[in-house]
Motif scaffolding. Structure first.
Motif, PDB file in Angstrom:
ATOM      1  N   ASP A  36       0.655  -1.111   0.081  1.00 52.75           N
ATOM      2  CA  ASP A  36       0.138   0.063   0.032  1.00 52.75           C
ATOM      3  C   ASP A  36       0.780   1.347  -0.168  1.00 52.75           C
ATOM      4  OD1 ASP A  36       0.906   0.425   2.766  1.00 52.75           O
ATOM      5  OD2 ASP A  36      -1.110  -0.433   3.481  1.00 52.75           O
ATOM      6  N   CYS A  37       0.206   2.560   0.113  1.00 59.22           N
ATOM      7  CA  CYS A  37       0.996   3.759  -0.256  1.00 59.22           C
ATOM      8  C   CYS A  37       1.987   4.026   1.043  1.00 59.22           C
ATOM      9  CB  CYS A  37       0.128   4.961  -0.587  1.00 59.22           C
ATOM     10  SG  CYS A  37      -1.024   5.035   0.769  1.00 59.22           S
ATOM     11  N   VAL A  61       0.744  -5.786   1.298  1.00 59.93           N
ATOM     12  CA  VAL A  61      -0.635  -6.394   0.939  1.00 59.93           C
ATOM     13  C   VAL A  61      -0.793  -7.683   0.689  1.00 59.93           C
ATOM     14  CG1 VAL A  61      -2.584  -5.658  -0.151  1.00 59.93           C
ATOM     15  CG2 VAL A  61      -1.310  -3.789   0.369  1.00 59.93           C
ATOM     16  N   TYR A 100      -1.058   1.831  -5.039  1.00 56.23           N
ATOM     17  CA  TYR A 100      -0.357   0.817  -4.438  1.00 56.23           C
ATOM     18  C   TYR A 100       1.074   0.672  -5.331  1.00 56.23           C
ATOM     19  CZ  TYR A 100      -4.843  -1.038  -2.640  1.00 56.23           C
ATOM     20  OH  TYR A 100      -5.834  -1.254  -2.007  1.00 56.23           O
TER      21      TYR A 100
END
Length: 79
Positions: free
Chosen positions: A25-26, A31, A61
């Protein structure tokens, strides 16, 4: 490019090598591991689904492909 529903990720390896493809994820949290192992030389297409039991939320992502020789990171936007 934004994706909705599913995305295909094409990877071409010049020779057989150990590799893994991971989705973050950012914030940098892992994930999912999309693929891991020893892959033969050539083109490989991996599909990910953004729906169903293990769906992804909308957002940005990072895809990280790591081989024995290098690491490549690309952005993936899911709408």
């Amino acid at each position: 490019n934004p994706c909705a529903g599913c995305a295909d990720i094409a990877v071409t390896l010049p020779h057989a090598t150990g590799a893994d493809l991971k989705l973050y994820d950012c914030r940098g949290s892992l994930v999912r591991v999309l693929a891991a192992g020893i892959f033969p030389a050539g083109k490989h297409t991996l599909g990910i689904s953004t729906s169903g039991e293990r769906h992804f939320c909308r957002g940005v992502y990072l895809l990280r492909l790591s081989t024995e020789e290098s690491t490549l990171v690309r952005k993936l936007v899911i709408e």
